[in-house]
Design a protein around this motif. Structure first.
Motif, short mmCIF file in Angstrom:
data_model
loop_
_atom_site.label_atom_id
_atom_site.label_comp_id
_atom_site.label_asym_id
_atom_site.label_seq_id
_atom_site.Cartn_x
_atom_site.Cartn_y
_atom_site.Cartn_z
N VAL A 45 23.73 44.77 48.51
CA VAL A 45 24.82 43.89 48.94
C VAL A 45 26.11 44.69 49.10
O VAL A 45 26.79 44.62 50.12
CB VAL A 45 25.03 42.73 47.93
CG1 VAL A 45 26.31 41.95 48.25
CG2 VAL A 45 23.83 41.79 47.94
N HIS A 46 26.43 45.51 48.09
CA HIS A 46 27.67 46.29 48.13
C HIS A 46 27.59 47.44 49.15
O HIS A 46 28.58 47.74 49.81
CB HIS A 46 27.99 46.83 46.74
CG HIS A 46 28.27 45.75 45.74
ND1 HIS A 46 29.31 44.86 45.87
CD2 HIS A 46 27.61 45.39 44.62
CE1 HIS A 46 29.30 44.02 44.86
NE2 HIS A 46 28.27 44.31 44.10
N LEU A 47 26.41 48.04 49.29
CA LEU A 47 26.24 49.09 50.30
C LEU A 47 26.42 48.51 51.70
O LEU A 47 27.03 49.14 52.57
CB LEU A 47 24.87 49.75 50.16
CG LEU A 47 24.74 50.78 49.03
CD1 LEU A 47 23.28 51.08 48.74
CD2 LEU A 47 25.49 52.06 49.36
N ASP A 48 25.88 47.30 51.92
CA ASP A 48 26.05 46.63 53.22
C ASP A 48 27.53 46.37 53.50
O ASP A 48 28.02 46.57 54.61
CB ASP A 48 25.29 45.30 53.26
CG ASP A 48 23.79 45.48 53.40
OD1 ASP A 48 23.34 46.60 53.71
OD2 ASP A 48 23.06 44.48 53.21
N GLN A 49 28.27 45.90 52.47
CA GLN A 49 29.70 45.61 52.63
C GLN A 49 30.47 46.89 52.97
O GLN A 49 31.33 46.89 53.85
CB GLN A 49 30.26 44.97 51.37
CG GLN A 49 29.75 43.57 51.12
CD GLN A 49 30.13 43.04 49.74
OE1 GLN A 49 30.63 43.77 48.89
NE2 GLN A 49 29.88 41.75 49.52
N LEU A 50 30.14 47.98 52.27
CA LEU A 50 30.81 49.25 52.55
C LEU A 50 30.47 49.73 53.96
O LEU A 50 31.34 50.21 54.69
CB LEU A 50 30.39 50.30 51.52
CG LEU A 50 30.96 51.72 51.73
CD1 LEU A 50 32.48 51.73 51.74
CD2 LEU A 50 30.43 52.68 50.67
N HIS A 51 29.22 49.55 54.38
CA HIS A 51 28.81 49.97 55.72
C HIS A 51 29.60 49.21 56.79
O HIS A 51 30.08 49.81 57.76
CB HIS A 51 27.30 49.73 55.89
CG HIS A 51 26.76 50.23 57.20
ND1 HIS A 51 26.73 51.58 57.53
CD2 HIS A 51 26.23 49.57 58.25
CE1 HIS A 51 26.22 51.71 58.73
NE2 HIS A 51 25.91 50.51 59.20
N GLU A 52 29.74 47.89 56.61
CA GLU A 52 30.52 47.08 57.56
C GLU A 52 31.98 47.54 57.58
O GLU A 52 32.61 47.59 58.64
CB GLU A 52 30.44 45.59 57.21
CG GLU A 52 29.07 44.97 57.43
CD GLU A 52 28.58 45.07 58.87
OE1 GLU A 52 29.40 44.89 59.79
OE2 GLU A 52 27.39 45.33 59.08
N HIS A 53 32.52 47.87 56.41
CA HIS A 53 33.90 48.36 56.29
C HIS A 53 34.07 49.65 57.11
O HIS A 53 35.04 49.80 57.85
CB HIS A 53 34.18 48.61 54.80
CG HIS A 53 35.55 49.13 54.50
ND1 HIS A 53 36.67 48.32 54.47
CD2 HIS A 53 35.99 50.38 54.21
CE1 HIS A 53 37.73 49.05 54.17
NE2 HIS A 53 37.34 50.30 54.01
N ILE A 54 33.09 50.55 56.99
CA ILE A 54 33.15 51.83 57.71
C ILE A 54 32.97 51.60 59.21
O ILE A 54 33.69 52.18 60.03
CB ILE A 54 32.07 52.80 57.18
CG1 ILE A 54 32.39 53.18 55.72
CG2 ILE A 54 31.98 54.05 58.05
CD1 ILE A 54 31.25 53.85 54.99
N GLY A 168 20.91 42.13 51.94
CA GLY A 168 21.38 41.64 50.66
C GLY A 168 20.33 41.09 49.72
O GLY A 168 20.51 40.04 49.13
N GLY A 169 19.22 41.79 49.56
CA GLY A 169 18.20 41.35 48.62
C GLY A 169 17.23 40.33 49.17
O GLY A 169 16.41 39.78 48.45
N TRP A 170 17.31 40.07 50.48
CA TRP A 170 16.41 39.11 51.13
C TRP A 170 15.71 39.79 52.29
O TRP A 170 16.30 40.57 53.02
CB TRP A 170 17.19 37.90 51.63
CG TRP A 170 17.70 37.06 50.51
CD1 TRP A 170 18.91 37.20 49.86
CD2 TRP A 170 17.04 35.98 49.86
NE1 TRP A 170 19.03 36.26 48.87
CE2 TRP A 170 17.89 35.50 48.85
CE3 TRP A 170 15.81 35.36 50.04
CZ2 TRP A 170 17.55 34.43 48.02
CZ3 TRP A 170 15.46 34.30 49.22
CH2 TRP A 170 16.33 33.85 48.22
N LYS A 171 14.42 39.46 52.43
CA LYS A 171 13.62 40.00 53.52
C LYS A 171 13.45 38.89 54.56
O LYS A 171 13.04 37.78 54.23
CB LYS A 171 12.25 40.43 52.99
CG LYS A 171 11.36 41.11 54.01
CD LYS A 171 10.09 41.59 53.31
CE LYS A 171 9.21 42.39 54.23
NZ LYS A 171 8.00 42.86 53.53
#
Length: 199
Positions: A45-54, A168-171
């Motif tokens: 979840v946090h890696l996805d948020q950071l990726h979107e930020h970048i 985010g933890g869902w497939k």
């Protein structure tokens, strides 16, 4: 999700770039029984948020960091990944080189629009998202791409060569089509922790 999958997910060309992101978030990857590193659903979840930020053109240093997450594995109370790349990242010797190889204008535009929409409409409470997805999983409901985007804040995109994606933890598994709309099944990823008993 293992390191190789993470590199594909975020379109990173090296492990060093991934470990730099983990350092920014203050995360350490867990290890499975085969001593292979992996990210937990919460970390994704946090890696996805950071990726979107970048992807929105922001620097990693301006990302609002979440509180420290401790990962418990079967072997250790808090697991850690020791590698040359991570040690270099800790010392600040590595910098991430952003790449746009393979990205086309449509994908970049779609990402930008998604970021703008998220900024105009703040993301839903994580508990609301998870409750909605859990209900869909329990009822075996199929969701359209647009419905998933409304719930999780981004469109599902299949992993190359696969019929699913993970957000985010869902497939989300592509099950078929209704007209021109893709229909997706929902499954929650499970974190397997083996328990050892001492006799």
């Amino acid at each position: 999700m293992n390191v190789q999958e993470l590199l594909l997910r975020y379109d990173l060309s090296s492990r060093a770039a991934l470990y730099t992101r983990l350092k920014v978030l203050g995360f350490e990857l867990a290890k499975d029984d085969n001593d292979k590193a992996f990210a937990t659903p919460e970390q994704l979840v946090h890696l996805d948020q950071l990726h979107e930020h970048i992807k929105a053109g922001n620097k990693m240093s301006t990302f609002v960091r979440p509180s420290q997450v401790n990962v418990v594995s079967a072997k250790t109370v808090q697991s850690s990944v020791h590698s040359t790349e991570q040690e270099k990242a800790k010392k600040g010797l590595l910098t991430e080189q952003p790449t746009v190889q393979g990205a086309n204008a449509e994908v970049l535009l779609e990402s930008l629009v998604g970021v703008i929409i998220n900024n105009l409409n703040p993301p839903k409470n994580p508990l609301e998202k998870n409750r909605a997805l859990k209900e869909c999983e329990q009822e075996n409901l199929l969701l359209t791409t647009k419905e998933i985007e409304e719930i999780v804040g981004r469109k599902p995109r299949k992993i190359q060569g696969e019929s699913y994606c993970i957000i985010g933890g869902w497939k989300f598994i592509a099950k078929g089509k209704s007209g021109n709309k893709t229909l997706w099944g929902v499954e929650q990823l499970k974190l397997l922790i083996k328990r050892y008993f001492v006799l």
